[in-house]
Scaffold this active site. Sequence first.
Site, PDB file in Angstrom:
ATOM      1  N   TYR A 180       0.935  -1.217   0.139  1.00 56.32           N
ATOM      2  CA  TYR A 180       0.097   0.174   0.052  1.00 56.32           C
ATOM      3  C   TYR A 180       0.818   1.081  -0.004  1.00 56.32           C
ATOM      4  O   TYR A 180       0.698   2.220  -0.642  1.00 56.32           O
ATOM      5  CB  TYR A 180      -0.907   0.082   1.273  1.00 56.32           C
ATOM      6  CG  TYR A 180      -1.748   1.252   1.303  1.00 56.32           C
ATOM      7  CD1 TYR A 180      -1.488   2.186   2.392  1.00 56.32           C
ATOM      8  CD2 TYR A 180      -2.813   1.587   0.576  1.00 56.32           C
ATOM      9  CE1 TYR A 180      -2.116   3.405   2.476  1.00 56.32           C
ATOM     10  CE2 TYR A 180      -3.541   2.674   0.681  1.00 56.32           C
ATOM     11  CZ  TYR A 180      -3.186   3.540   1.534  1.00 56.32           C
ATOM     12  OH  TYR A 180      -3.731   4.914   1.772  1.00 56.32           O
ATOM     13  N   ARG A 227       2.569   7.628  13.084  1.00 58.26           N
ATOM     14  CA  ARG A 227       2.285   8.773  14.018  1.00 58.26           C
ATOM     15  C   ARG A 227       0.762   8.948  14.083  1.00 58.26           C
ATOM     16  O   ARG A 227       0.322   9.388  14.858  1.00 58.26           O
ATOM     17  CB  ARG A 227       2.849   9.995  13.254  1.00 58.26           C
ATOM     18  CG  ARG A 227       2.258  11.327  14.059  1.00 58.26           C
ATOM     19  CD  ARG A 227       2.878  12.586  12.876  1.00 58.26           C
ATOM     20  NE  ARG A 227       1.962  12.473  11.885  1.00 58.26           N
ATOM     21  CZ  ARG A 227       1.953  13.391  10.779  1.00 58.26           C
ATOM     22  NH1 ARG A 227       3.204  13.947  10.757  1.00 58.26           N
ATOM     23  NH2 ARG A 227       1.429  13.177   9.764  1.00 58.26           N
ATOM     24  N   ARG A 237     -10.101   4.233  10.223  1.00 56.89           N
ATOM     25  CA  ARG A 237      -9.282   3.967   9.250  1.00 56.89           C
ATOM     26  C   ARG A 237      -7.954   3.025   9.800  1.00 56.89           C
ATOM     27  O   ARG A 237      -7.746   3.456  10.989  1.00 56.89           O
ATOM     28  CB  ARG A 237      -8.533   5.208   8.220  1.00 56.89           C
ATOM     29  CG  ARG A 237      -9.594   5.798   7.313  1.00 56.89           C
ATOM     30  CD  ARG A 237      -8.526   6.480   6.122  1.00 56.89           C
ATOM     31  NE  ARG A 237      -8.156   7.619   6.680  1.00 56.89           N
ATOM     32  CZ  ARG A 237      -8.566   8.873   6.838  1.00 56.89           C
ATOM     33  NH1 ARG A 237      -9.648   8.979   5.984  1.00 56.89           N
ATOM     34  NH2 ARG A 237      -7.639   9.797   7.299  1.00 56.89           N
ATOM     35  N   PHE A 297      14.582  20.441  -0.849  1.00 55.19           N
ATOM     36  CA  PHE A 297      13.541  19.715  -1.043  1.00 55.19           C
ATOM     37  C   PHE A 297      12.882  18.528  -0.786  1.00 55.19           C
ATOM     38  O   PHE A 297      12.063  17.958  -0.046  1.00 55.19           O
ATOM     39  CB  PHE A 297      13.072  19.865  -2.626  1.00 55.19           C
ATOM     40  CG  PHE A 297      11.594  19.258  -2.973  1.00 55.19           C
ATOM     41  CD1 PHE A 297      11.531  18.290  -3.503  1.00 55.19           C
ATOM     42  CD2 PHE A 297      10.425  20.018  -2.653  1.00 55.19           C
ATOM     43  CE1 PHE A 297      10.509  17.463  -3.762  1.00 55.19           C
ATOM     44  CE2 PHE A 297       9.275  19.200  -3.042  1.00 55.19           C
ATOM     45  CZ  PHE A 297       9.164  18.069  -3.660  1.00 55.19           C
TER      46      PHE A 297
HETATM   47  C1  LIG Z   1       2.342  10.404   1.359  1.00 52.07           C
HETATM   48  C2  LIG Z   1       3.608  11.343   0.953  1.00 52.07           C
HETATM   49  C3  LIG Z   1       4.688  11.286   1.831  1.00 52.07           C
HETATM   50  C4  LIG Z   1       4.083  11.085  -0.583  1.00 52.07           C
HETATM   51  C5  LIG Z   1       3.217  12.949   0.922  1.00 52.07           C
HETATM   52  N1  LIG Z   1       4.196  13.969   0.869  1.00 52.07           N
HETATM   53  C6  LIG Z   1       4.792  14.563   1.920  1.00 52.07           C
HETATM   54  O1  LIG Z   1       4.697  14.166   3.125  1.00 52.07           O
HETATM   55  C7  LIG Z   1       5.726  15.766   1.677  1.00 52.07           C
HETATM   56  C8  LIG Z   1       5.864  16.363   2.953  1.00 52.07           C
HETATM   57  C9  LIG Z   1       4.657  17.124   3.395  1.00 52.07           C
HETATM   58  O2  LIG Z   1       3.713  17.313   2.429  1.00 52.07           O
HETATM   59  N2  LIG Z   1       4.416  17.673   4.433  1.00 52.07           N
HETATM   60  C10 LIG Z   1       3.422  18.444   5.249  1.00 52.07           C
HETATM   61  C11 LIG Z   1       2.931  17.564   6.432  1.00 52.07           C
HETATM   62  C12 LIG Z   1       2.416  16.275   6.267  1.00 52.07           C
HETATM   63  O3  LIG Z   1       1.662  16.366   5.311  1.00 52.07           O
HETATM   64  O4  LIG Z   1       2.799  15.454   6.852  1.00 52.07           O
HETATM   65  C13 LIG Z   1       3.934  19.698   5.497  1.00 52.07           C
HETATM   66  O5  LIG Z   1       2.994  20.299   5.869  1.00 52.07           O
HETATM   67  O6  LIG Z   1       5.108  19.798   6.133  1.00 52.07           O
HETATM   68  O7  LIG Z   1       6.984  15.308   1.076  1.00 52.07           O
HETATM   69  C14 LIG Z   1       6.820  14.398  -0.027  1.00 52.07           C
HETATM   70  C15 LIG Z   1       8.356  14.341  -0.772  1.00 52.07           C
HETATM   71  C16 LIG Z   1       9.072  15.406  -0.681  1.00 52.07           C
HETATM   72  C17 LIG Z   1      10.431  15.352  -1.362  1.00 52.07           C
HETATM   73  C18 LIG Z   1      10.820  14.166  -1.880  1.00 52.07           C
HETATM   74  C19 LIG Z   1      10.080  12.937  -1.774  1.00 52.07           C
HETATM   75  C20 LIG Z   1      10.421  11.687  -2.185  1.00 52.07           C
HETATM   76  C21 LIG Z   1       9.594  10.609  -2.220  1.00 52.07           C
HETATM   77  C22 LIG Z   1       8.249  10.661  -1.773  1.00 52.07           C
HETATM   78  C23 LIG Z   1       7.870  12.043  -1.078  1.00 52.07           C
HETATM   79  C24 LIG Z   1       8.735  12.888  -1.251  1.00 52.07           C
HETATM   80  C25 LIG Z   1       5.648  14.509  -1.072  1.00 52.07           C
HETATM   81  C26 LIG Z   1       5.934  15.078  -2.309  1.00 52.07           C
HETATM   82  C27 LIG Z   1       4.946  15.425  -3.002  1.00 52.07           C
HETATM   83 CL1  LIG Z   1       5.188  15.795  -4.718  1.00 52.07          CL
HETATM   84  C28 LIG Z   1       3.432  14.896  -2.702  1.00 52.07           C
HETATM   85  C29 LIG Z   1       3.287  14.569  -1.559  1.00 52.07           C
HETATM   86  C30 LIG Z   1       4.475  14.274  -0.635  1.00 52.07           C
END
Ligand SMILES: CC(C)(C)CN1C(=O)[C@@H](CC(=O)N[C@@H](CC(=O)O)C(=O)O)O[C@H](c2cccc3ccccc23)c2cc(Cl)ccc21
Length: 379
Positions: A180, A227, A237, A297
Amino acid sequence: TDMNNMSNTLRTCYLYLDQTSRSFAAVIRALDGELRDAVCIFYLVLRALDTLEDSSSIPYHIKAPLLQSFHTRLYQPLWNYSESCEKDRQVLEDFSTISLEFRKLALVYRDIITDICWQMGEGMAEMLESKLFTMDDWERVNNMIFKPNLYCFPSFLIVIILIFYLFQYLNPLFYQPPQYCHYVAGLVGIGLSQLFAASGQEEEVIREDTELANSMGLFLQKTNIIRDYLEDQQEGREFWPKEVWGKYAKTLSEFTQRECMPAAVSCLNELVTNAMQHIPDVFTYLSHLHNPDVFTFCAIPQVMAIATLAACYNNTQVFRGVVKIRKGLAVTLMMEAKNMTAVKDIMARQTLEIAEAIKPEDPSASETHHVVKKVLRLA
Ligand SMILES: CC(C)(C)CN1C(=O)[C@@H](CC(=O)N[C@@H](CC(=O)O)C(=O)O)O[C@H](c2cccc3ccccc23)c2cc(Cl)ccc21
């Protein structure tokens, strides 16, 4: 990002970005040129898809086709979705603004984002179906090819069938655990790596090793799942893998009861140890990055995740509320995560905090010591 000389619709997209994740929006804005807009749109499109998947108000027979066809909506200028009650529903209600800016991206970025949404939508729909059979969703074993009624077969056939079952489980070739976490986070890492390479800001090699990109996503998603135990429980969920919690309880919701706390913490510590196995891959992936803005990033969510894991380890608070790292620590981590040495130092410090909290009687103590030593050796 100079918000003055961009179109109204693109400015709206950056406002949605600020609303969906304030601290992370700033990190996306720091990316260069066309990669910045591509990642901004990718993030919003993924948030829309994730909001669809999270929408408990949408019945299964409507949600599955919606997820599977989501990638086609990127090319339907008038498509919006207003049936969601989630807090981030705005990106669905005004999806046409996001898809308009998506269609302005260079074809190479559009193809990457479309392909990831296609795979993710399929995976989410598949998980939805398997959840109907109450399968766990951390690592899901393919459903058995068939579930024969053993009493109607002659005895020698029963032996053959049993061997077949055994072979399926024991033979890694058969055991395809489509995880998943791979669908919702691993694919994001794979997509981002392709965007980095397509923009020319990172070398092609970054997109070749999909295992490393997958690990980057799995580390973040497994940390989020650990978390968010209580929040997910309250919303009905369950994401903790049954292979793990099934060793400590009959139902996952037992961990909210005081008398089950020792078992809950043992399960929590095993999951934290499991998530830490991805750190070596995270180090390798980050060490391949050359562009400083791309590095920051990618590094910031990873250092936030290790700090969150350290805060969760051995912490009963996970079962009573959501464990958040202190604002001051979050700001420090964002400032520090600028280069490989600093990131390794942060990972080592947080890993040492976990090491100091290990209790000898904890069932995973030796595995946790093992992964701590591995991380400290690499840092
Ligand atoms: C599920 C997830 C971990 C992929 C979500 N995800 C991330 O968690 C974000 C961070 C984020 O959204 N933080 C939120 C808090 C939170 O939602 O927990 C904040 O307000 O700081 O980072 C990721 C993310 C950033 C950079 C490199 C990555 C490489 C592989 C996979 C994910 C990567 C992310 C990049 C993209 Cl383009 C889309 C989503 C994400």
